[in-house]
Design a protein around this motif. Structure first.
Motif, mmCIF file in Angstrom:
data_model
loop_
_atom_site.group_PDB
_atom_site.id
_atom_site.type_symbol
_atom_site.label_atom_id
_atom_site.label_comp_id
_atom_site.label_asym_id
_atom_site.label_seq_id
_atom_site.Cartn_x
_atom_site.Cartn_y
_atom_site.Cartn_z
ATOM 1 N N MET A 64 -2.715 19.662 -62.642
ATOM 2 C CA MET A 64 -2.540 18.689 -63.724
ATOM 3 C C MET A 64 -1.376 19.063 -64.638
ATOM 4 S SD MET A 64 -6.312 17.270 -64.764
ATOM 5 C CE MET A 64 -7.142 18.800 -65.098
ATOM 6 N N ARG A 65 -1.217 20.369 -64.949
ATOM 7 C CA ARG A 65 -0.134 20.781 -65.848
ATOM 8 C C ARG A 65 1.227 20.569 -65.157
ATOM 9 N NH1 ARG A 65 0.873 24.760 -63.077
ATOM 10 N NH2 ARG A 65 2.863 25.317 -63.950
ATOM 11 N N ASP A 66 1.240 20.779 -63.835
ATOM 12 C CA ASP A 66 2.459 20.551 -63.066
ATOM 13 C C ASP A 66 2.825 19.072 -63.054
ATOM 14 O OD1 ASP A 66 3.937 22.541 -61.924
ATOM 15 O OD2 ASP A 66 3.532 21.854 -59.872
ATOM 16 N N TYR A 67 1.829 18.263 -62.765
ATOM 17 C CA TYR A 67 2.035 16.818 -62.710
ATOM 18 C C TYR A 67 2.495 16.319 -64.084
ATOM 19 C CZ TYR A 67 1.270 11.968 -61.348
ATOM 20 O OH TYR A 67 1.456 10.653 -61.043
ATOM 21 N N TYR A 68 1.842 16.816 -65.118
ATOM 22 C CA TYR A 68 2.185 16.402 -66.477
ATOM 23 C C TYR A 68 3.617 16.788 -66.823
ATOM 24 C CZ TYR A 68 2.038 15.697 -71.471
ATOM 25 O OH TYR A 68 2.311 15.264 -72.734
ATOM 26 N N LEU A 69 4.011 17.992 -66.391
ATOM 27 C CA LEU A 69 5.356 18.487 -66.678
ATOM 28 C C LEU A 69 6.425 17.578 -66.062
ATOM 29 C CD1 LEU A 69 6.892 20.820 -68.000
ATOM 30 C CD2 LEU A 69 6.753 22.059 -65.849
ATOM 31 N N THR A 70 6.171 17.092 -64.848
ATOM 32 C CA THR A 70 7.187 16.282 -64.178
ATOM 33 C C THR A 70 7.081 14.789 -64.478
ATOM 34 O OG1 THR A 70 5.775 16.492 -62.226
ATOM 35 C CG2 THR A 70 7.769 17.795 -62.245
ATOM 36 N N HIS A 71 5.872 14.298 -64.716
ATOM 37 C CA HIS A 71 5.711 12.845 -64.916
ATOM 38 C C HIS A 71 5.298 12.438 -66.318
ATOM 39 C CE1 HIS A 71 6.005 12.247 -60.563
ATOM 40 N NE2 HIS A 71 5.210 13.291 -60.442
ATOM 41 N N ASN A 72 5.021 13.424 -67.166
ATOM 42 C CA ASN A 72 4.580 13.135 -68.524
ATOM 43 C C ASN A 72 3.338 12.230 -68.550
ATOM 44 O OD1 ASN A 72 4.985 13.784 -71.187
ATOM 45 N ND2 ASN A 72 6.059 11.862 -71.620
ATOM 46 N N ALA A 73 2.496 12.416 -67.573
ATOM 47 C CA ALA A 73 1.247 11.647 -67.480
ATOM 48 C C ALA A 73 0.270 12.465 -66.652
ATOM 49 C CB ALA A 73 1.502 10.305 -66.810
ATOM 50 N N SER A 74 -0.994 12.050 -66.670
ATOM 51 C CA SER A 74 -1.974 12.786 -65.881
ATOM 52 C C SER A 74 -2.924 11.810 -65.205
ATOM 53 C CB SER A 74 -2.751 13.737 -66.793
ATOM 54 O OG SER A 74 -3.788 14.347 -66.069
#
Ligand SMILES: *C/C=C(C)/C=C/C=C(C)/C=C/C1=C(C)CCCC1(C)C
Length: 244
Positions: A64-74
């Motif tokens: 989730m933190r990775d996804y958030y870092l790249t897409h600014n969403a979760s």
């Protein structure tokens, strides 16, 4: 060509809680796993389950933190995969704690069924909400989900779990299960607040809270409930190991 590296802004509290949540869950897993060695044999399984709960969460937070870092969403998806594994494991904790006082397997299944119902209804409420957010959809599935929540809450405070804990010979189990019941009442209640921040939800329509708030509430609640729950189980195990 330069790759654009996303930056975390200093006031990105969601990002902050994703990163710190991952690290805290990971550290807690190591702790619970290693501490299995310092409790009586009868509590080793409980500590292993605590380690699994935070361990499963750590893996999901890593994504989730990775996804958030790249897409600014979760995505809601990771949340619910995590919860559908970890919440039933919390039911296992209640079962293991009251087993010595006579808890039957049927109690475990009833708790698991209620919690899975709560999560499936919540997932439908969040993920299949029509574009733009329908309040009817959000409220209907939110209420259906709450029925499952209330079942677990009732069991922990007044039902089978509470009655068995009261019968337990261990003072540590008695007070510990009561503390866990508080977690279900206060800690678990943070989730519906997050749920109501999504489009169509009451806090979304009334206060304008959005997906940022959903993630913030969920991240804080997860840390409190998964690590806190595990620490209570740990403290029951260590003090009851001394009682014996
Ligand atoms: C580690 C994860 C935990 C303890 C997750 C708990 C989740 C809940 C108690 C969710 C409850 C919900 C409602 C009671 C109504 C709205 C939908 C949910 C799924 C957010």
């Amino acid at each position: 060509m330069l790759l654009e590296i996303p930056l975390m802004k200093p006031d990105d509290y969601v990002g902050f809680t994703f990163f710190i949540g991952f690290m805290a869950m990971f550290a807690a897993s190591v702790f619970f796993f290693v501490e299995r060695n310092s409790v009586d044999a009868k509590w080793k399984m409980s500590l292993l389950v605590s380690a699994l709960i935070t361990g499963i969460a750590a893996v999901h937070y890593y994504y989730m933190r990775d996804y958030y870092l790249t897409h600014n969403a979760s995505p809601t998806f990771f949340r619910y995969v995590d919860w559908i594994l970890t919440v039933p494991l919390m039911c296992v904790e209640f079962y293991l704690l009251t087993k010595l006082a006579g808890a039957k397997k049927s109690l475990l299944w009833k708790l698991i069924l209620a919690s899975v119902w709560m999560l499936i209804a919540g997932y439908i409420g969040e993920s299949f909400n029509p574009e733009g957010g329908s309040t009817t959809h959000s409220v209907t599935w939110g209420v259906l989900s709450t029925i499952g929540y209330l079942y677990v809450l009732h069991a922990a405070w007044f039902g089978e779990v509470a009655q068995l804990a009261a019968k337990s010979e261990s003072a540590a189990v008695k007070t510990g299960v009561r503390t866990l019941a508080w977690f279900v009442l206060v800690g678990w209640a943070i989730y519906p607040i997050g749920y109501m921040c999504m489009p169509g939800g009451w806090l979304n329509t009334s206060l304008g809270w959005d997906s940022t708030n959903v993630d913030l509430f969920y991240n804080i609640a997860d840390a409190i409930n998964k690590i806190g729950f595990g620490l209570v189980v740990y403290s029951i195990a260590t003090s009851s190991s001394k009682e014996a």
